[in-house]
Motif scaffolding. Structure first.
Motif, short mmCIF file in Angstrom:
data_model
loop_
_atom_site.label_atom_id
_atom_site.label_comp_id
_atom_site.label_asym_id
_atom_site.label_seq_id
_atom_site.Cartn_x
_atom_site.Cartn_y
_atom_site.Cartn_z
N VAL A 78 -20.67 2.57 33.66
CA VAL A 78 -21.71 1.17 33.10
C VAL A 78 -22.20 1.84 31.88
CG1 VAL A 78 -23.85 0.59 32.86
CG2 VAL A 78 -22.66 1.51 34.97
N THR A 79 -22.08 2.85 31.08
CA THR A 79 -22.53 3.01 29.38
C THR A 79 -21.16 3.34 28.80
OG1 THR A 79 -22.68 5.43 29.84
CG2 THR A 79 -24.43 3.84 30.62
N PRO A 150 -18.02 5.92 38.85
CA PRO A 150 -19.17 6.74 38.49
C PRO A 150 -20.03 6.14 37.52
CG PRO A 150 -16.94 7.35 37.71
CD PRO A 150 -16.84 6.24 38.48
N ARG A 151 -21.13 6.50 38.02
CA ARG A 151 -22.51 6.22 37.20
C ARG A 151 -23.45 7.36 36.85
NH1 ARG A 151 -25.66 0.66 38.75
NH2 ARG A 151 -23.76 -0.43 38.96
N LYS A 152 -23.59 7.50 35.14
CA LYS A 152 -24.32 8.47 35.26
C LYS A 152 -25.41 8.31 35.79
CE LYS A 152 -25.64 10.14 30.84
NZ LYS A 152 -25.38 10.45 29.33
N GLY A 154 -28.93 7.61 36.12
CA GLY A 154 -29.88 7.07 35.76
C GLY A 154 -29.23 5.41 34.86
N ALA A 155 -28.15 5.41 34.97
CA ALA A 155 -27.30 4.48 34.22
C ALA A 155 -27.49 2.92 35.01
CB ALA A 155 -26.02 4.61 33.99
N GLU A 156 -28.38 1.93 34.47
CA GLU A 156 -28.22 0.93 35.07
C GLU A 156 -27.81 -0.65 34.26
OE1 GLU A 156 -31.98 -0.25 36.38
OE2 GLU A 156 -32.47 1.83 36.90
N PHE A 157 -27.34 -1.37 35.10
CA PHE A 157 -26.75 -2.38 34.16
C PHE A 157 -27.44 -3.44 34.12
CE2 PHE A 157 -24.42 -6.81 34.51
CZ PHE A 157 -23.43 -5.82 33.66
N GLU A 158 -27.21 -3.51 32.65
CA GLU A 158 -28.05 -4.44 31.81
C GLU A 158 -27.61 -5.99 31.89
OE1 GLU A 158 -31.49 -3.14 29.17
OE2 GLU A 158 -31.35 -1.54 30.57
#
Length: 187
Positions: A78-79, A150-152, A154-158
């Protein structure tokens, strides 16, 4: 498992275990962790350890129980930021020697196939020539637990909002184009 190659290997004589239980602790060094990270497309592996207990199983088999722990270096989808993903998995696998005997007829159904109930434990893996590769067990457990996306934490797609006028107009219907062709007179 017998025909595959793995980036890490730690072979033991499973047929020489006897009636004794044996504890094996594997702490992988930098080179071994780099080979595994490359094989499973990870950014890196900070630590990877396996604490395994080998127990006799049935007549000539081995049951391997324990844990695989590690810290994997990943990139968030995501980030795109790097982060460390914790790995913790419990191992419970059984191994038995290759059987030269064909399966007994009672194991086969009417079509000559072996029936496996989904609610039962997995069938045992095979030890070739009495050798058990604990490195392969560690690699398989890691591969089964690595998140493909993998997602860090707290990472959310906006979603990105745009003000384009084209997005507010509905797409033309393919049936409208057909209706237009039907209404035109033939020349």
């Amino acid at each position: 498992m017998a025909t595959e190659t793995f980036p890490f290997s730690h072979k033991i004589a499973g047929d020489r275990l006897g009636n004794e239980e044996r504890q094996v602790v594997l702490e992988l060094n930098e080179g071994e962790r780099q080979r595994i990270a490359k094989a499973y497309e990870l950014d890196g592996i900070e630590t990877l350890t396996a604490d395994l207990r080998l127990k006799p199983w049935r007549k000539a088999g081995v049951r391997v129980t324990g844990t695989v722990k590690g810290k994997l270096q990943r990139t968030c989808v995501v980030t795109l930021e790097p982060f460390v993903e914790e790995l913790f998995d419990e191992v419970d696998r059984t191994f038995e020697p290759v059987s030269s005997r064909p399966k007994r007829p009672r194991d086969l159904n009417d079509e000559g196939e072996i029936e496996i109930e989904l609610e039962t434990l997995d069938p045992p893996d095979v030890m070739v020539d009495g050798v058990l590769d604990l490195g392969a067990v560690v690699c398989e457990q890691l591969a089964l637990n690595v998140d493909a996306f993998p997602r860090k934490p707290g990472a959310e797609f906006e979603a990105v909002e745009t003000d384009d006028a084209e997005e507010h107009e509905p797409a033309p219907s393919p049936f409208a184009a057909l209706a237009k062709l039907k209404d035109e007179p033939e020349a």
